[in-house]
Design a protein around this motif. Structure first.
Motif, mmCIF file in Angstrom:
data_model
loop_
_atom_site.group_PDB
_atom_site.id
_atom_site.type_symbol
_atom_site.label_atom_id
_atom_site.label_comp_id
_atom_site.label_asym_id
_atom_site.label_seq_id
_atom_site.Cartn_x
_atom_site.Cartn_y
_atom_site.Cartn_z
ATOM 1 N N GLU A 59 0.855 -1.224 0.110
ATOM 2 C CA GLU A 59 -0.129 0.063 -0.054
ATOM 3 C C GLU A 59 0.926 1.087 -0.031
ATOM 4 O O GLU A 59 2.126 1.192 0.480
ATOM 5 N N GLY A 60 0.548 2.348 -0.536
ATOM 6 C CA GLY A 60 1.221 3.496 -0.515
ATOM 7 C C GLY A 60 0.738 4.555 -0.971
ATOM 8 O O GLY A 60 -0.425 4.637 -1.666
ATOM 9 N N GLN A 61 1.262 5.794 -1.034
ATOM 10 C CA GLN A 61 0.920 6.683 -1.889
ATOM 11 C C GLN A 61 2.187 7.600 -2.137
ATOM 12 O O GLN A 61 3.399 7.494 -1.665
ATOM 13 N N GLY A 62 1.992 8.569 -3.110
ATOM 14 C CA GLY A 62 3.314 9.378 -3.662
ATOM 15 C C GLY A 62 3.113 9.526 -5.125
ATOM 16 O O GLY A 62 2.102 9.375 -5.576
ATOM 17 N N CYS A 63 4.314 9.918 -5.844
ATOM 18 C CA CYS A 63 4.385 10.252 -7.104
ATOM 19 C C CYS A 63 4.222 8.879 -7.792
ATOM 20 O O CYS A 63 4.348 7.514 -7.452
ATOM 21 N N SER A 64 3.768 9.137 -9.298
ATOM 22 C CA SER A 64 3.763 8.001 -9.947
ATOM 23 C C SER A 64 4.792 6.790 -10.395
ATOM 24 O O SER A 64 4.633 6.034 -10.315
ATOM 25 N N ILE A 65 6.003 7.778 -10.094
ATOM 26 C CA ILE A 65 7.280 6.727 -10.277
ATOM 27 C C ILE A 65 7.385 5.852 -9.092
ATOM 28 O O ILE A 65 7.591 4.681 -9.326
ATOM 29 N N SER A 66 7.138 6.079 -7.852
ATOM 30 C CA SER A 66 7.242 5.706 -6.603
ATOM 31 C C SER A 66 6.216 4.429 -6.744
ATOM 32 O O SER A 66 6.312 3.092 -6.525
ATOM 33 N N GLN A 67 4.872 4.600 -7.156
ATOM 34 C CA GLN A 67 3.937 3.633 -7.035
ATOM 35 C C GLN A 67 3.838 2.806 -8.228
ATOM 36 O O GLN A 67 3.737 1.630 -7.923
#
Ligand code: ZN
Length: 144
Positions: A59-67
């Motif tokens: 699970e996560g959140q953040g920029c498109s590259i990280s996800q």
């Protein structure tokens, strides 16, 4: 379509439709990593059984590259041995630091190669992979 556009498409596709999202009922390791430079967060569950990564979810959140990177990672390492998974994480780390990507070996993960041109985003791309190594109990650059 250029290779660069193709890579961008792959990253966007994983960002919009992430694979491997969620939590595992019985993780053998659960780690939380964040990248304060960008605000990215990953909560990673890994289940290892008989030396194999039998389950992985994030699970996560953040920029498109990280996800997108986390999504690609779950697909790339599920079913692999701990050693293979750690080798792949190390390979991604080297690619993000300048090694040419071997598409045969990396598959879709090779799309992250383009991120290298934006040094500030390298940490975004590596966040999930560093979380994976942590969950597997492997230090970056070392063998399991
Ligand atoms: Zn980021």
């Amino acid at each position: 379509m250029s290779l660069e556009e193709l890579y961008q498409e792959i990253i966007l596709d994983h960002y919009r439709s992430p694979r491997g999202r969620g939590r595992l009922p019985r993780p053998t390791a659960r780690v939380h990593h964040h990248n304060p430079l960008c605000g990215d967060e990953i909560l990673l569950d890994v289940e290892v059984s008989d030396g194999k990564v039998v389950g992985i979810a994030f699970e996560g959140q953040g920029c498109s590259i990280s996800q997108a990177s986390a999504s690609m990672m779950t697909e790339a390492v599920r079913g692999k041995t701990v050693e293979e998974a750690a080798d792949l994480a190390e390979e991604v780390r080297l690619v993000m630091h300048g090694k040419p990507a071997d598409e045969e070996r990396l598959g879709e993960v090779a799309a992250l190669e383009g991120v290298r041109r934006f040094p500030v985003r390298v940490k975004c791309a590596l966040l999930a992979w560093m979380a994976l190594l942590d969950a597997l109990g492997v230090k970056p650059g070392e063998k399991p």
